[in-house]
Design an enzyme around this catalytic site. Structure first.
Site, PDB file in Angstrom:
ATOM      1  N   LYS A  42     101.165  22.652  31.791  1.00  0.00           N
ATOM      2  CA  LYS A  42     101.638  23.897  32.409  1.00  0.00           C
ATOM      3  C   LYS A  42     101.667  24.989  31.352  1.00  0.00           C
ATOM      4  CE  LYS A  42     105.359  25.972  35.062  1.00  0.00           C
ATOM      5  NZ  LYS A  42     106.601  25.725  35.817  1.00  0.00           N
ATOM      6  N   ARG A  80     108.072  33.982  41.016  1.00  0.00           N
ATOM      7  CA  ARG A  80     109.398  34.328  40.491  1.00  0.00           C
ATOM      8  C   ARG A  80     110.073  35.364  41.381  1.00  0.00           C
ATOM      9  NH1 ARG A  80     107.596  34.282  34.077  1.00  0.00           N
ATOM     10  NH2 ARG A  80     107.148  32.025  34.002  1.00  0.00           N
ATOM     11  N   LYS A 136     108.405  32.108  28.850  1.00  0.00           N
ATOM     12  CA  LYS A 136     108.696  30.682  28.698  1.00  0.00           C
ATOM     13  C   LYS A 136     107.833  30.053  27.609  1.00  0.00           C
ATOM     14  CE  LYS A 136     110.468  30.346  33.415  1.00  0.00           C
ATOM     15  NZ  LYS A 136     110.506  29.597  34.702  1.00  0.00           N
ATOM     16  N   GLU A 192      99.529  16.622  25.890  1.00  0.00           N
ATOM     17  CA  GLU A 192     100.611  16.610  26.882  1.00  0.00           C
ATOM     18  C   GLU A 192     100.304  15.616  28.010  1.00  0.00           C
ATOM     19  OE1 GLU A 192     103.519  17.848  27.099  1.00  0.00           O
ATOM     20  OE2 GLU A 192     103.649  19.563  25.752  1.00  0.00           O
ATOM     21  N   LYS A 233      98.136  23.701  35.454  1.00  0.00           N
ATOM     22  CA  LYS A 233      98.674  24.889  36.120  1.00  0.00           C
ATOM     23  C   LYS A 233      98.669  26.068  35.154  1.00  0.00           C
ATOM     24  CE  LYS A 233     102.956  26.492  38.104  1.00  0.00           C
ATOM     25  NZ  LYS A 233     104.350  26.216  38.335  1.00  0.00           N
ATOM     26  N   SER A 250     100.865  31.349  42.515  1.00  0.00           N
ATOM     27  CA  SER A 250     101.201  32.533  43.312  1.00  0.00           C
ATOM     28  C   SER A 250     100.348  33.751  42.960  1.00  0.00           C
ATOM     29  CB  SER A 250     102.683  32.849  43.153  1.00  0.00           C
ATOM     30  OG  SER A 250     103.012  33.043  41.783  1.00  0.00           O
ATOM     31  N   TYR A 306      99.071  27.827  48.355  1.00  0.00           N
ATOM     32  CA  TYR A 306      99.774  28.448  49.481  1.00  0.00           C
ATOM     33  C   TYR A 306      98.845  28.603  50.676  1.00  0.00           C
ATOM     34  CZ  TYR A 306     103.022  29.083  45.711  1.00  0.00           C
ATOM     35  OH  TYR A 306     103.857  28.815  44.655  1.00  0.00           O
TER      36      TYR A 306
HETATM   37  C1  PBG Z   1     109.390  26.796  37.786  1.00  0.00           C
HETATM   38  C2  PBG Z   1     108.104  26.878  38.518  1.00  0.00           C
HETATM   39  C3  PBG Z   1     107.263  27.979  38.472  1.00  0.00           C
HETATM   40  C4  PBG Z   1     106.220  27.714  39.343  1.00  0.00           C
HETATM   41  C5  PBG Z   1     106.434  26.463  39.902  1.00  0.00           C
HETATM   42  N1  PBG Z   1     107.613  25.950  39.364  1.00  0.00           N
HETATM   43  C6  PBG Z   1     107.394  29.264  37.731  1.00  0.00           C
HETATM   44  C7  PBG Z   1     107.648  29.270  36.294  1.00  0.00           C
HETATM   45  O1  PBG Z   1     107.362  28.336  35.542  1.00  0.00           O
HETATM   46  O2  PBG Z   1     108.208  30.289  35.860  1.00  0.00           O
HETATM   47  C8  PBG Z   1     105.104  28.679  39.605  1.00  0.00           C
HETATM   48  C9  PBG Z   1     104.338  28.503  40.853  1.00  0.00           C
HETATM   49  C10 PBG Z   1     103.531  29.668  41.258  1.00  0.00           C
HETATM   50  O3  PBG Z   1     103.393  30.684  40.539  1.00  0.00           O
HETATM   51  O4  PBG Z   1     102.992  29.603  42.368  1.00  0.00           O
HETATM   52  N2  PBG Z   1     109.853  25.558  37.479  1.00  0.00           N
END
Ligand code: PBG
Length: 339
Positions: A208, A218, A232, A248, A263, A289, A328
Site C-alpha cells: 500500500k 478520505r 501517511k 512487504e 494499492k 477512489s 467502486y
Molecule cells: C485507510 C484506507 C484508505 C483506503 C482504504 N483504507 C485510505 C488511506 O490509507 O488513507 C483508500 C481507498 C480508496 O481511496 O478508495 N485504512
C-alpha cells in the site's frame, strides 16, 4: 535476458500478418488471453448509522454512504450479478473517535453490526473488513499516535488484533489489514488461530503506497478534515519504490496472508505484475477512489465512454495478473457483463 526465440516461429511479413487473426470477432475471441468476469470484481461500501439513509459522496459520483438496511439491498443486487466479495468501510461519528481507538473493536460497533447483518441476510456472499484505525482515531491516521506525533507500531498492532478478532467474531470471512504496520499480519494470524478462527482469510494490503489518489475516500469517511495536511509516509510505501513492495509482500505471506493486494491500482500495475510473477499467489489490486473519480469526471464531461473505458480498465487489471479488483464500479461492471 528475456528469451525472444519463441516469437520467431511466427515469421515475418507476409508469412505473418497479425491482422489475419484480428479480422473477425470469432478469431479475436479465440485468441483472447484474458477474460474479465464478475468473479474478478470486489465491491467496497461505505456504511453509516441509521435506517433508510443514502448519502452521496460528492467527489465519487454514483457512490453513496449506506445505512445497514440499504447496504443489504445493494449487496443483494451485486451478489445476484456474481460479485463474490464486498468490503465494508464504516463512517463513524466524531464522538466515536478516541485516542486509544477502542471503537475499533466494540462488539456492537457499526462495522461489527454490518458484518453480522450481511452474513445473516446473504450467507454465501463473502464479507471482508478493513482493519485499520483511521475511522476511530481523532487525527485520521491508521494507528495510535505518541506525543511526538509518530504513529506507534507495536501498540497499534495490539489494537488491530482486537479489531480483527471482533470482525471474525461478527462473522467476517476475510479481514483486510490496510494499516501498513510491521508485523500485523503475523499477530492477527496468531490471534485468529488461537481463538478458533482458522478459516478467516487475510487479504493484506501488502503493498500500500502513500498515495494522493485516496483523497475522495478520505472525504467519504470524513478522515480528510482530521488528517489535514498530514500524510501517511511514515508507514505507507514511497511511490518511487517497487523492490520494497516485494519485501512487504514476502513478509505478509510468511506471516500468514492468504491473499495480497497492491494499492492504488492502475498507476501500480507494474507492481501487480511483479508480485504475480514472483510469488504466484492470489493477487489483488485496489482501483482506488481517486482513480474512480477521474474516470467518472471524464465520462460525465462526455470525454470518455464510460462503459467501454471501465471495461478496458478492469481488463487491464486482469491482464496485469490480478485475480480480482476492488473497485467502486464492481456492481455496474458485473451488471454490464450479465447483459
Ligand atoms: C485507510 C484506507 C484508505 C483506503 C482504504 N483504507 C485510505 C488511506 O490509507 O488513507 C483508500 C481507498 C480508496 O481511496 O478508495 N485504512
Amino acid at each position: 535476458m528475456t528469451d525472444h526465440t519463441h516469437f520467431k516461429y511466427r515469421g515475418i511479413f507476409p508469412a505473418n500478418r497479425p491482422r489475419r487473426m484480428r479480422k473477425d470477432a470469432f478469431s479475436r475471441h479465440l485468441m483472447a488471453e484474458n477474460v474479465l468476469t464478475a468473479k474478478h470484481l470486489i465491491q467496497p461500501y461505505f456504511v453509516i448509522e441509521g435506517t433508510g439513509k443514502r448519502v452521496p459522496v460528492p467527489s465519487m459520483p454514483g457512490v453513496e454512504r449506506l445505512s445497514i438496511d440499504q447496504l443489504l439491498i445493494e449487496a443483494k443486487r451485486v451478489f445476484d450479478v456474481g460479485v463474490p466479495l464486498v468490503v465494508l468501510f464504516p463512517v463513524t461519528d466524531d464522538s466515536a473517535k478516541t485516542a486509544d481507538c477502542r471503537g475499533a473493536y466494540a462488539d456492537n460497533g457499526l462495522a461489527q453490526r454490518a458484518i453480522s447483518e450481511l452474513k445473516a441476510a446473504l450467507p454465501e456472499l463473502g464479507v471482508m473488513t478493513d482493519v485499520a484505525l483511521d475511522p476511530y482515531s481523532p487525527h485520521g491516521h491508521d494507528g495510535l499516535m505518541n506525543d511526538a506525533g509518530y504513529i506507534m507500531n507495536d501498540e497499534t498492532v495490539e489494537v488491530l488484533v482486537r479489531q480483527a478478532l471482533s470482525h471474525a467474531k461478527a462473522g467476517a470471512d476475510v479481514v483486510g489489514p490496510s494499516d501498513m504496520m510491521d508485523g500485523r499480519v503475523g499477530a492477527i494470524r496468531q490471534a485468529l488461530e488461537a481463538d478458533g478462527y482458522q478459516h478467516t482469510r487475510i487479504m493484506s494490503y501488502a503493498a500500500k503506497y502513500a498515495s494522493s489518489f485516496y483523497g475522495p475516500f478520505r472525504d467519504a469517511v470524513g478522515a480528510a478534515a482530521a488528517l489535514g495536511k498530514a500524510d501517511k509516509t511514515t508507514y505507507q510505501i514511497d511511490p518511487r519504490n517497487s523492490d520494497e513492495a516485494m519485501h512487504e509482500v514476502a513478509a505478509d505471506l510468511e506471516e500468514g496472508a492468504d491473499m495480497v493486494m497492491v494499492k492504488p491500482g492502475l498507476p501500480y500495475l507494474d507492481v501487480v505484475r511483479r508480485v504475480k510473477t514472483t510469488f504466484a499467489v492470489p493477487t489483488f489490486a485496489y482501483h482506488v477512489s481517486g482513480e474512480y473519480a477521474m474516470l467518472k469526471a471524464a465520462c460525465a464531461n462526455g470525454w470518455l465512454d464510460e462503459r467501454s473505458v471501465t471495461l478496458e480498465t478492469m481488463t487491464s487489471f486482469v491482464r496485469a495478473g490480478c485475480d480480482g479488483v476492488l473497485t467502486y464500479c464492481a456492481g455496474d461492471v458485473a451488471q454490464w457483463l450479465a447483459e
